[in-house]
Write a protein that holds these residues in place. Sequence first.
Motif, short mmCIF file in Angstrom:
data_model
loop_
_atom_site.label_atom_id
_atom_site.label_comp_id
_atom_site.label_asym_id
_atom_site.label_seq_id
_atom_site.Cartn_x
_atom_site.Cartn_y
_atom_site.Cartn_z
N MET A 1 0.74 13.92 -5.02
CA MET A 1 -0.03 12.68 -4.21
C MET A 1 0.25 12.01 -3.68
O MET A 1 0.12 10.99 -3.15
CB MET A 1 -0.68 11.63 -5.44
N ALA A 2 2.14 11.72 -3.52
CA ALA A 2 3.53 11.32 -2.77
C ALA A 2 2.49 10.87 -1.06
O ALA A 2 3.20 9.53 -1.31
CB ALA A 2 4.50 11.87 -3.21
N ASN A 3 2.22 11.89 -1.05
CA ASN A 3 2.40 11.71 0.54
C ASN A 3 0.80 10.68 0.77
O ASN A 3 0.22 10.94 2.03
CB ASN A 3 1.98 12.62 1.18
N ASN A 4 -0.57 10.33 -0.50
CA ASN A 4 -1.54 10.21 -0.02
C ASN A 4 -1.00 8.62 0.21
O ASN A 4 -0.53 7.68 -0.05
CB ASN A 4 -2.41 9.92 -1.67
N ILE A 5 -2.23 8.78 1.71
CA ILE A 5 -2.12 7.15 2.61
C ILE A 5 -3.57 6.48 1.69
O ILE A 5 -4.57 7.26 2.02
CB ILE A 5 -2.19 7.86 4.25
N THR A 6 -2.83 5.09 1.98
CA THR A 6 -4.50 4.23 1.43
C THR A 6 -4.26 3.33 2.50
O THR A 6 -3.55 2.96 3.01
CB THR A 6 -4.08 3.54 -0.17
N MET A 7 -6.07 2.50 2.26
CA MET A 7 -6.34 1.71 3.03
C MET A 7 -5.51 -0.05 2.88
O MET A 7 -5.40 0.11 1.34
CB MET A 7 -7.35 0.90 2.97
N LYS A 8 -4.72 -0.41 2.94
CA LYS A 8 -4.42 -1.69 2.84
C LYS A 8 -5.50 -2.96 2.71
O LYS A 8 -6.53 -2.56 3.27
CB LYS A 8 -3.42 -2.88 3.96
N SER A 9 -5.31 -3.60 1.62
CA SER A 9 -5.92 -4.31 0.97
C SER A 9 -6.33 -5.13 2.61
O SER A 9 -7.66 -5.80 2.40
CB SER A 9 -5.71 -5.25 0.15
N SER A 10 -5.61 -5.38 2.67
CA SER A 10 -6.43 -6.21 4.53
C SER A 10 -6.99 -6.10 5.17
O SER A 10 -7.64 -7.29 5.95
CB SER A 10 -4.36 -7.20 4.83
N GLU A 149 -19.40 -3.31 20.50
CA GLU A 149 -17.46 -3.02 20.32
C GLU A 149 -18.15 -2.55 19.00
O GLU A 149 -18.60 -3.06 18.14
CB GLU A 149 -17.05 -4.87 20.32
N SER A 150 -16.63 -1.55 18.31
CA SER A 150 -16.38 -0.73 17.36
C SER A 150 -15.73 -1.05 17.29
O SER A 150 -14.06 -1.57 17.86
CB SER A 150 -17.11 0.51 17.91
N PHE A 151 -15.07 -0.87 15.70
CA PHE A 151 -13.90 -1.09 14.78
C PHE A 151 -12.98 -0.18 15.29
O PHE A 151 -13.64 1.07 15.57
CB PHE A 151 -14.31 -0.60 12.89
N LYS A 152 -11.80 -0.29 15.06
CA LYS A 152 -10.69 0.36 15.27
C LYS A 152 -10.79 0.82 14.19
O LYS A 152 -11.00 0.79 12.98
CB LYS A 152 -9.46 -0.82 16.13
N LEU A 153 -10.38 2.70 14.09
CA LEU A 153 -9.73 2.97 13.40
C LEU A 153 -8.35 2.65 12.43
O LEU A 153 -7.38 2.47 13.00
CB LEU A 153 -9.78 4.60 13.43
N LEU A 154 -8.99 2.91 10.85
CA LEU A 154 -7.51 2.06 9.70
C LEU A 154 -6.23 3.51 10.47
O LEU A 154 -6.30 4.28 10.53
CB LEU A 154 -7.61 2.34 9.14
N ALA A 155 -5.38 2.70 9.65
CA ALA A 155 -4.00 3.75 10.83
C ALA A 155 -3.85 4.33 9.21
O ALA A 155 -4.36 3.82 7.87
CB ALA A 155 -2.44 2.98 10.34
N GLY A 156 -3.68 5.99 9.43
CA GLY A 156 -3.98 6.95 8.20
C GLY A 156 -4.71 8.12 7.82
O GLY A 156 -5.33 8.58 7.75
N MET A 157 -6.43 7.70 8.95
CA MET A 157 -7.99 8.38 9.09
C MET A 157 -7.38 8.73 9.60
O MET A 157 -7.96 10.04 9.68
CB MET A 157 -8.74 6.71 9.24
#
Length: 157
Positions: A1-10, A149-157
């Motif tokens: 899981m070292a490369n697991n990208i997660t969402m930022k709380s912000s 208007e649509s949300f942008k994809l989060l980084a890592g998606m």
Amino acid sequence: MANNITMKSSDTLAAGLAECYLTIGSRRYNFMQAKNLEANFDKSKTEVPILGKTGKGNRATGWSGTGSCNAHYNQSIIRQMLLDYKNTGKDTYFEIQITNEDPTSSVGRQTVVLKDCNVDGGILAKFDADGDLLDEDFDFTFDDFEMPESFKLLAGM
């Protein structure tokens, strides 16, 4: 899981950072009285029996749009629509535009426009001698929608 990208709380969205507008005929109202609104897209499905399978499939056959809103009890727009219908028999259809945008989040903004909205009913009058603030709920349907208007994809998606 070292490369697991997660969402930022912000990148979550603050619930109150939104705009809501009602367009009735040629009039556009900033519906700032709204405390919460939810619009739902419900697909109609038919079960499909399939020879050679023990289970049935599902096929979409249509959809319906429904919504609900809770607002501060300090406007008469909804009641006026009900009064007009009672007095004339002419129903009022309108648009609701909702934009979500939190400047802290990297997703940007999303705007959804609900078209051909129609209220199911509403509160005509109320008071609460033991309460703090008055609010009201109303349900509605809509026949179409757009998402300009649509949300942008989060980084890592």
